[in-house]
Write an enzyme that holds these catalytic residues in place. Structure first.
Site, PDB file in Angstrom:
ATOM      1  N   THR A  44      -9.480 -11.621  86.098  1.00 20.03           N
ATOM      2  CA  THR A  44     -10.857 -11.503  86.558  1.00 20.03           C
ATOM      3  C   THR A  44     -11.181 -12.525  87.633  1.00 20.03           C
ATOM      4  OG1 THR A  44     -13.183 -11.637  85.874  1.00 20.03           O
ATOM      5  CG2 THR A  44     -11.615 -12.979  84.630  1.00 20.03           C
ATOM      6  N   SER A  45     -12.117 -12.172  88.507  1.00 17.95           N
ATOM      7  CA  SER A  45     -12.598 -13.113  89.512  1.00 17.95           C
ATOM      8  C   SER A  45     -13.657 -14.058  88.961  1.00 17.95           C
ATOM      9  CB  SER A  45     -13.170 -12.347  90.720  1.00 17.95           C
ATOM     10  OG  SER A  45     -12.141 -11.687  91.415  1.00 17.95           O
TER      11      SER A  45
ATOM     12  N   ASP B 230     -11.802  -1.495  89.080  1.00 10.75           N
ATOM     13  CA  ASP B 230     -12.892  -0.634  89.526  1.00 10.75           C
ATOM     14  C   ASP B 230     -13.273  -0.824  90.987  1.00 10.75           C
ATOM     15  OD1 ASP B 230     -15.964  -2.208  89.501  1.00 10.75           O
ATOM     16  OD2 ASP B 230     -14.143  -3.274  88.896  1.00 10.75           O
TER      17      ASP B 230
ATOM     18  N   ASP C 144      -8.976  -5.927  84.630  1.00 15.23           N
ATOM     19  CA  ASP C 144     -10.143  -6.531  85.255  1.00 15.23           C
ATOM     20  C   ASP C 144     -11.277  -6.554  84.226  1.00 15.23           C
ATOM     21  OD1 ASP C 144     -11.943  -7.373  87.406  1.00 15.23           O
ATOM     22  OD2 ASP C 144     -12.692  -5.312  87.343  1.00 15.23           O
TER      23      ASP C 144
ATOM     24  N   ASP D  85     -15.340  -7.151  85.105  1.00 11.31           N
ATOM     25  CA  ASP D  85     -16.577  -6.539  85.589  1.00 11.31           C
ATOM     26  C   ASP D  85     -16.312  -5.155  86.154  1.00 11.31           C
ATOM     27  OD1 ASP D  85     -18.626  -8.688  85.228  1.00 11.31           O
ATOM     28  OD2 ASP D  85     -17.221  -9.794  86.489  1.00 11.31           O
TER      29      ASP D  85
ATOM     30  N   LYS E  71      -9.176 -12.045  94.833  1.00  8.61           N
ATOM     31  CA  LYS E  71      -8.907 -10.656  95.179  1.00  8.61           C
ATOM     32  C   LYS E  71      -9.646 -10.357  96.487  1.00  8.61           C
ATOM     33  CE  LYS E  71      -9.029  -9.336  90.256  1.00  8.61           C
ATOM     34  NZ  LYS E  71      -9.769  -8.582  89.209  1.00  8.61           N
TER      35      LYS E  71
END
Length: 252
Positions: free
Chosen positions: A110-111, A167, A13, A15, A142
């Site tokens: 990642t989003s 996270d 991931d 962020d 996600k």
């Protein structure tokens, strides 16, 4: 005691895992919540890890999804312009250098869209991974596991042969649903049910596996007397500015 995991590939991931973007995320999403009459505590409880449209759908369930997507496009543009306060998670430079130097298999999941991922990784002084699954790559945000499943496929691996670093609640849920072990990173992660949790990437050592297939992770819990997050970040950035003096297979 350290935890040792052997795996054939890593899915990372961005962020909260590689990049500390909490300052800008919370600043912009607090403003969004105020504009839409949603209390800040409700916004911040769900925003981390999700694509913006999915956060909006969670918070404004009666609003048409087309409006969420349009609003999300505006939010992405604003987030991409605003990188004030974006820095690397302590240990991220060494961690990624170890993976790159050792030619170890990893991908970004990642989003963020590609523009936002590029802006934040650049602001943090981190190289964008060659293999990446961004918002444009998936049809579902996600906590849907699609991104992690696509990440494993991009590495040519089965999901069970990968370890994810995450996270957020949405991200950890997604990776577990994909059938992966999960390393939780940072203060949010430990309470969210990952396979194992570390305070920062300074607590991770990565090396090629003894059989040459994949890699070995050594994950260390935080020891008493170690520096706090801000001190660690400052030290990590200072060390990277001076040049990486660690062994190429270490991220600690």
């Amino acid at each position: 005691m350290p935890t040792v995991l052997t795996t054939r590939g890593l899915l990372l991931d961005m962020d909260g895992t590689l990049v500390d973007s909490d300052a800008v995320v919370e600043r912009l999403w607090r403003a969004w919540g105020e504009a839409h009459g949603v209390p800040a505590e409700r916004v911040l409880a769900v925003v981390h890890g999700r694509q913006g449209y999915a956060t909006m759908a969670e918070l404004l369930p009666e609003r048409p999804m087309e409006q969420n997507h349009a609003d999300n496009a505006r939010m992405l543009a604003e987030e991409t312009r605003d990188v004030d306060g974006v820095v690397a998670i302590p240990g991220a430079h060494r961690f990624l250098t170890a993976l790159e130097t050792g030619a170890l298999p990893y991908a970004l999941v990642t989003s963020a869209d590609l523009a936002l991922a590029t802006a934040r990784m650049t602001a943090a002084g981190l190289r964008l991974p060659d293999i990446r699954i961004t918002a444009e790559s998936v049809g579902a945000s996600k906590p849907d596991p699609e991104g992690f499943l696509k990440g494993a496929a991009a590495l040519g691996l089965e999901p069970a042969d990968c370890v994810a670093f995450e996270d957020s609640a949405a991200g950890i849920t997604a990776a577990l649903a994909a059938g992966m072990r999960v390393v939780g990173v940072g203060p949010r992660a430990a309470a969210l049910g990952p396979t194992v949790a570390v305070p920062t990437l300074e607590h991770v050592t990565v090396a090629p596996a003894a059989d040459g297939a994949g890699l070995t992770l050594t994950l260390r819990p935080e020891a008493s007397g170690e520096p706090g997050r801000d001190q660690s970040r400052d030290r990590d950035r200072a060390d990277d500015t001076a040049g990486d003096r660690t062994q190429p297979t270490m991220a600690s």
